[in-house]
Design an enzyme around this catalytic site. Structure first.
Site, PDB file in Angstrom:
ATOM      1  N   CYS A  24       0.948  -1.182   0.036  1.00  0.00           N
ATOM      2  CA  CYS A  24       0.137  -0.004  -0.064  1.00  0.00           C
ATOM      3  C   CYS A  24       0.878   1.175   0.052  1.00  0.00           C
ATOM      4  O   CYS A  24       0.662   2.209  -0.367  1.00  0.00           O
ATOM      5  CB  CYS A  24      -0.971   0.044   1.120  1.00  0.00           C
ATOM      6  SG  CYS A  24      -0.086   0.064   2.890  1.00  0.00           S
ATOM      7  N   HIS A  71      -1.621   0.811   7.221  1.00  0.00           N
ATOM      8  CA  HIS A  71      -1.938   1.199   6.005  1.00  0.00           C
ATOM      9  C   HIS A  71      -1.592   2.652   5.422  1.00  0.00           C
ATOM     10  O   HIS A  71      -1.973   3.660   6.214  1.00  0.00           O
ATOM     11  CB  HIS A  71      -3.614   1.025   5.690  1.00  0.00           C
ATOM     12  CG  HIS A  71      -4.035   0.730   4.361  1.00  0.00           C
ATOM     13  ND1 HIS A  71      -3.543  -0.013   3.279  1.00  0.00           N
ATOM     14  CD2 HIS A  71      -5.077   1.247   3.876  1.00  0.00           C
ATOM     15  CE1 HIS A  71      -4.266   0.039   2.451  1.00  0.00           C
ATOM     16  NE2 HIS A  71      -5.183   0.781   2.494  1.00  0.00           N
ATOM     17  N   ASN A 118      -8.302   4.725  -1.568  1.00  0.00           N
ATOM     18  CA  ASN A 118      -7.721   3.622  -0.913  1.00  0.00           C
ATOM     19  C   ASN A 118      -7.209   2.692  -2.139  1.00  0.00           C
ATOM     20  O   ASN A 118      -7.391   3.209  -3.409  1.00  0.00           O
ATOM     21  CB  ASN A 118      -9.040   2.527  -0.341  1.00  0.00           C
ATOM     22  CG  ASN A 118      -8.145   1.839   0.705  1.00  0.00           C
ATOM     23  OD1 ASN A 118      -7.155   1.675   0.657  1.00  0.00           O
ATOM     24  ND2 ASN A 118      -9.157   0.933   1.289  1.00  0.00           N
TER      25      ASN A 118
END
Length: 371
Positions: free
Chosen positions: A44, A304, A325
């Protein structure tokens, strides 16, 4: 007894009738590329920071360029391996990383478009690094255990593994009919790695100073500028108002962080979390002290990284950040087209750090951050 039951029913009816579904109004919506999926990888940090840089390229040049996340991953893993070997295995070696790892890679290895780097995909056409870490660690641990008996060089073995499981590195390519190296392509995008600043807010270090944030994924010992919590919120808001998007590292382990509902909130204690995700609820007041407590007891960890691209308000005037995201968008498990609407309360409690362009800062922030 009947009166008690009647009262209970009336209370339930009142609660249901007063429940308000979320209605959002967009206040700021900055340019960003399409939401994509990082697949079965822990990268990520590369997907979010690449998205952040893509928005920066749009701001700086007007060009819409899809950057290769895996090119950066491919050039970051050798640094992770070096750190692990030089610490004789006494360091975390995982898929995790932070935004400054992408900036470090850009500085040393440049950028390439997604079409140039032939990333390895699985049979479903997705990124899949489920075996990568274990394969690399077997090689590195063999060397660490008996370096004099190791028959080849661990660096070359790491290169071979990355070539097979991530993709082979490249030194030149064509884009829009022009020949580039990764460094000349970087120059074309007008991205200057020195322009980006990492900011955090914790009380175990003095405010208005920089320090190395001791979290597991900070293998490269990146430095962060430490500011009071309200200042960090102000920096984000000011950046968005000036047309700059923001890179975000945060904790997503809360039950009220939901990709399905596309929402991240911090309801008051005792509230049902599912109801809070579907109906507007009052949120907890977040203080600097509570934020520090949650960090020190491991309730807030660097799970994250994502990309803040805008600002919204609900019908009660509560502010939310529009957060891009990297879990895809074409799924019943993903709401808001792959974006998370994150309340300021959630940001204040669960963010680890942000990254912004230095020009996004107001003059008084620049004075103590950049002097």
């Amino acid at each position: 007894m009947k009166n008690n039951i009647l009262c209970y029913i009336l209370v339930c009816i009142s609660l249901v009738s007063n429940a308000q579904s979320y209605e959002f109004k967009t206040i700021i919506d900055l340019d960003a590329t399409e939401v994509i999926s990082q697949g079965n990888t822990g990268t990520c940090w590369s997907f979010s920071t690449s998205s952040f840089l893509e928005s920066e390229i749009m701001r700086l040049t007007g060009k819409h360029i899809d950057l290769s996340e895996m090119y950066t991953v491919r050039n970051t893993y050798p640094k992770k391996a070096w750190n692990y070997v030089m610490r004789q295995g006494k360091a975390q070696f995982s898929e995790g990383g932070l935004a400054h790892d992408v900036i470090n890679s850009v500085s040393q290895h440049g950028l390439v478009p997604d079409t140039a780097f032939k990333a390895v995909l699985d049979e479903k056409g997705s990124f899949n690094h489920s075996k990568l870490i274990d394969t690399l660690k077997i090689t590195l641990n063999q060397f660490i255990k008996a370096p004099k008996q190791y028959k080849s060089t661990w660096q070359q073995d790491v290169t071979n593994i990355l070539d097979i499981q991530v993709g082979e590195n490249i030194s030149n390519f064509n884009y829009d009919g022009i020949s580039y190296t990764p460094m000349s392509f970087l120059k074309m995008t007008k991205i200057n790695p020195d322009d980006y600043i990492s900011i955090t807010s914790f009380t175990h270090q003095p405010f208005y100073t920089n320090f190395i944030l001791n979290i597991p994924d900070n293998f490269s010992n990146g430095s962060f500028y430490n500011v009071p919590l309200d200042d960090m919120v102000s920096i984000v808001n000011n950046a968005l108002e000036k047309g700059f998007t923001v890179e975000l590292d945060c904790d997503v382990s809360e039950k009220t962080f939901s990709a399905k509902y596309g929402l991240a909130i911090i309801p008051n204690d005792g509230q049902d979390y599912l109801q809070a995700l579907t109906s507007i609820s009052t949120e907890k007041t977040i203080t600097q002290t509570l934020r520090q407590e949650e960090f020190e007891n491991y309730n807030t960890t660097d799970d994250h990284l994502m990309h803040i691209t805008g600002l919204l308000k609900d019908q009660n005037g509560t502010t939310y950040y529009k957060v891009k995201n990297s879990w895809g968008k074409n799924s019943k498990r993903v709401g808001n087209d792959g974006y998370i609407y994150m309340s300021v309360a959630y940001f204040k409690l669960k963010s680890i750090s942000i990254m912004v362009h230095k020009d996004a800062l107001n003059k008084h922030f620049k004075r103590w951050l950049l002097d």
